[in-house]
Design a protein around this motif. Structure first.
Motif, PDB file in Angstrom:
ATOM      1  N   TYR A  82       8.758 -65.643  44.906  1.00 21.61           N
ATOM      2  CA  TYR A  82       7.419 -65.600  45.501  1.00 21.61           C
ATOM      3  C   TYR A  82       7.391 -64.677  46.710  1.00 21.61           C
ATOM      4  O   TYR A  82       6.485 -63.883  46.880  1.00 21.61           O
ATOM      5  CB  TYR A  82       6.998 -67.023  45.875  1.00 21.61           C
ATOM      6  N   ASP A 139       3.128 -72.642  43.340  1.00 23.32           N
ATOM      7  CA  ASP A 139       3.637 -73.328  42.141  1.00 23.32           C
ATOM      8  C   ASP A 139       3.405 -74.837  42.201  1.00 23.32           C
ATOM      9  O   ASP A 139       3.276 -75.482  41.158  1.00 23.32           O
ATOM     10  CB  ASP A 139       5.124 -73.039  41.935  1.00 23.32           C
ATOM     11  N   TRP A 142      -0.345 -74.701  40.893  1.00 22.31           N
ATOM     12  CA  TRP A 142      -0.482 -74.024  39.605  1.00 22.31           C
ATOM     13  C   TRP A 142       0.345 -74.678  38.504  1.00 22.31           C
ATOM     14  O   TRP A 142      -0.059 -74.692  37.357  1.00 22.31           O
ATOM     15  CB  TRP A 142      -0.073 -72.558  39.710  1.00 22.31           C
ATOM     16  N   GLN A 143       1.540 -75.178  38.853  1.00 24.85           N
ATOM     17  CA  GLN A 143       2.425 -75.734  37.841  1.00 24.85           C
ATOM     18  C   GLN A 143       2.734 -77.210  38.076  1.00 24.85           C
ATOM     19  O   GLN A 143       3.668 -77.750  37.503  1.00 24.85           O
ATOM     20  CB  GLN A 143       3.731 -74.925  37.795  1.00 24.85           C
ATOM     21  N   TRP A 167       9.655 -73.535  43.668  1.00 22.26           N
ATOM     22  CA  TRP A 167       9.224 -72.181  43.310  1.00 22.26           C
ATOM     23  C   TRP A 167       9.847 -71.823  41.968  1.00 22.26           C
ATOM     24  O   TRP A 167      11.047 -71.975  41.776  1.00 22.26           O
ATOM     25  CB  TRP A 167       9.653 -71.175  44.375  1.00 22.26           C
ATOM     26  N   ASP A 168       9.019 -71.352  41.046  1.00 20.55           N
ATOM     27  CA  ASP A 168       9.482 -70.975  39.724  1.00 20.55           C
ATOM     28  C   ASP A 168      10.170 -69.630  39.796  1.00 20.55           C
ATOM     29  O   ASP A 168       9.812 -68.738  40.482  1.00 20.55           O
ATOM     30  CB  ASP A 168       8.279 -70.928  38.772  1.00 20.55           C
TER      31      ASP A 168
END
Length: 168
Positions: A82, A139, A142-143, A167-168
């Protein structure tokens, strides 16, 4: 360079449907809350619970003035997909240490776990903190859990003495 939590959050504010009810306008930082719970005692209890849940976790000691500063001192790269500048994340966490009694309890390859002595309690406070979390770690929204909105996320963090970031 020293970063400001407000300046970085404003720069990272995307205008998407997720940011409702704020839309394109950065809502600003949530107000500081007085701590009733001792931040160090809460962090200690959270660390014990974390170790119980994750027994393979290892202790790391870092010569730094605070957990926020330790992130940069060790070169933690958790949010590298990110943003690569860990000092920005340290600035935000340092600000949360002062405003919410947050303490770094655990870090992983792409995770950060904080205890929070004075979490937001009202819907408005929680929405403002949710906006800060979205700028810090999109994230999480969003996820995270459905629905993917600040309002739903704010409901989950209201009164929560633990903030987890991934964090992805």
């Amino acid at each position: 360079m020293r970063y400001s939590c407000a300046r970085w959050s404003t720069a990272g504010w995307p205008a998407t449907p997720v940011t409702a009810p704020f839309g394109e306008a950065w809502p600003g930082l949530a107000a500081s809350r007085g701590t009733v719970t001792n931040p160090e005692q809460l962090a200690s209890a959270f660390a014990e619970a974390f170790l119980t849940d994750c027994p393979r976790t290892r202790l790391g000691l870092v010569a730094a003035p605070s957990g926020a500063e330790a992130l940069t001192a060790v070169g933690w790269a958790g949010p590298c997909n990110y943003e690569n500048d860990t000092a920005k994340f340290s600035a935000v966490v340092r600000d949360w240490e002062h405003r919410f009694g947050a303490r770094v309890v655990a870090v992983g390859f792409s995770t950060l776990h904080l205890s929070v002595a004075a979490p937001p309690v009202s819907e408005h406070e929680a929405l403002l903190v949710a906006a800060e979390h979205f700028a810090f770690c999109p994230d999480n929204i969003w996820q995270g859990s459905r629905p993917y909105t600040l309002a739903a996320y704010a409901e989950r963090i209201a009164g929560a003495h633990r903030w987890d970031f991934w964090w992805d």
